[in-house]
Design an enzyme around this catalytic site. Sequence first.
Site, PDB file in Angstrom:
ATOM      1  N   GLN A 103       0.831  -1.213   0.000  1.00  0.00           N
ATOM      2  CA  GLN A 103       0.000   0.000   0.000  1.00  0.00           C
ATOM      3  C   GLN A 103       0.870   1.270   0.000  1.00  0.00           C
ATOM      4  O   GLN A 103       0.451   2.320   0.492  1.00  0.00           O
ATOM      5  CB  GLN A 103      -0.952   0.000   1.190  1.00  0.00           C
ATOM      6  N   SER A 104       2.055   1.190  -0.582  1.00  0.00           N
ATOM      7  CA  SER A 104       2.983   2.319  -0.582  1.00  0.00           C
ATOM      8  C   SER A 104       2.409   3.544  -1.293  1.00  0.00           C
ATOM      9  O   SER A 104       2.047   3.482  -2.473  1.00  0.00           O
ATOM     10  CB  SER A 104       4.280   1.890  -1.279  1.00  0.00           C
ATOM     11  N   ASN A 105       2.354   4.659  -0.570  1.00  0.00           N
ATOM     12  CA  ASN A 105       1.978   5.935  -1.190  1.00  0.00           C
ATOM     13  C   ASN A 105       3.073   6.404  -2.144  1.00  0.00           C
ATOM     14  O   ASN A 105       2.801   7.013  -3.171  1.00  0.00           O
ATOM     15  CB  ASN A 105       1.785   7.007  -0.111  1.00  0.00           C
TER      16      ASN A 105
ATOM     17  N   CYS B  14       5.138   4.506  -3.950  1.00  0.00           N
ATOM     18  CA  CYS B  14       5.091   3.774  -5.231  1.00  0.00           C
ATOM     19  C   CYS B  14       3.946   4.296  -6.100  1.00  0.00           C
ATOM     20  O   CYS B  14       4.112   4.494  -7.305  1.00  0.00           O
ATOM     21  CB  CYS B  14       4.937   2.274  -4.983  1.00  0.00           C
TER      22      CYS B  14
END
Length: 325
Positions: A70-72, A74
């Site tokens: 859930q990387s913001n 990326c």
Amino acid sequence: MIQKLKLANLPTRIIKAERLSQEWGVNLYIKRDDQTGSEISGNKIRKLEYLLKEAVDKNYDTIITTGGIQSNHCRATAAAATMLGMKSELLLRVNEPPKTEGNFFLDKLFGAGINFCTPDEYRESRDEIMRSMADKLDNKGRKCYVIPEGASNALGSLGYYSAMEEIAAQEKEMGVKFDVVVVAVGSGGTYSGLCTANKELNLNKRVIGFAVCDDREYFTARIDKINREAAEIMNLRSEMNPSDIEINDKYVGVGYAISRPEELDFIAKVSSAEALVLDPVYTGKAMFGLYNEIKEGNVPRGSNVLFIHTGGLFGLFPKQDQFEF
Ligand SMILES: *Cc1c(COP(=O)(O)O)cnc(C)c1O
């Protein structure tokens, strides 16, 4: 001066959280870095403006980066790469086959190439894995630019050096002086830029970073390294030291991206008081920490506190079932 692209909506607004200020006994201001854009929203785009400038200038055509599922960071990288007509390849850390939701859903919408690794591989060798992804694509004629986790290197940290300059200009306009600046810390680049500018520009603020994973020793060393490298590429007068860094690791909770019921209750409370939506991974933990530190007297009553809302909204929706109303 080191150049950057203009991708984010800047300067971001500073608002006062009136009801929380009343209740907590401080003047609580929020810098809306959650509104740097929609697809590119959050803090990462300020760092990416510097890194992607280098990528554009040197004719790279593919951006490779890494983070959690859930990387913001990326998601913002995938969106920005697409805006610039480039391709992106993401290396995402997963335990089990992920659901297509939140940031991960957006990664796919933006056409990012998706690659997975395990938590062990991520910890031990994410940079090597990205390098080998880059080598493979380079051999096929692509030109790959590799961005580290969170875009948290010296060049990326300039994004928050500039943000601190932006804050200093807004203080003058508003006629307010912020005593304390508060931010969540996940990979350290945001804190590094704020802290370096605070020293170099003699702003004399207390900059508190609330860790959302790992501990104080880990982040102090990691940020000190970024600070020194940034001071070098910017040719600063100041010599940066570990004593310039204030990391609070008391509110990591159960671990990275894992929420305790009291943290989710707190997010709901802030939302219903101010219509200000925090995220469970970063800003929710950081503001929960700030609230408790004020209560304990570690941030004096009456202080002018600036909380940097670094974004993360898309990471809230995959957690909606954990909220109790
Ligand atoms: C990445 C992130 C942070 C932490 O910033 P770092 O520079 O990685 O320390 C804080 N908030 C949100 C919403 C983020 O995505």
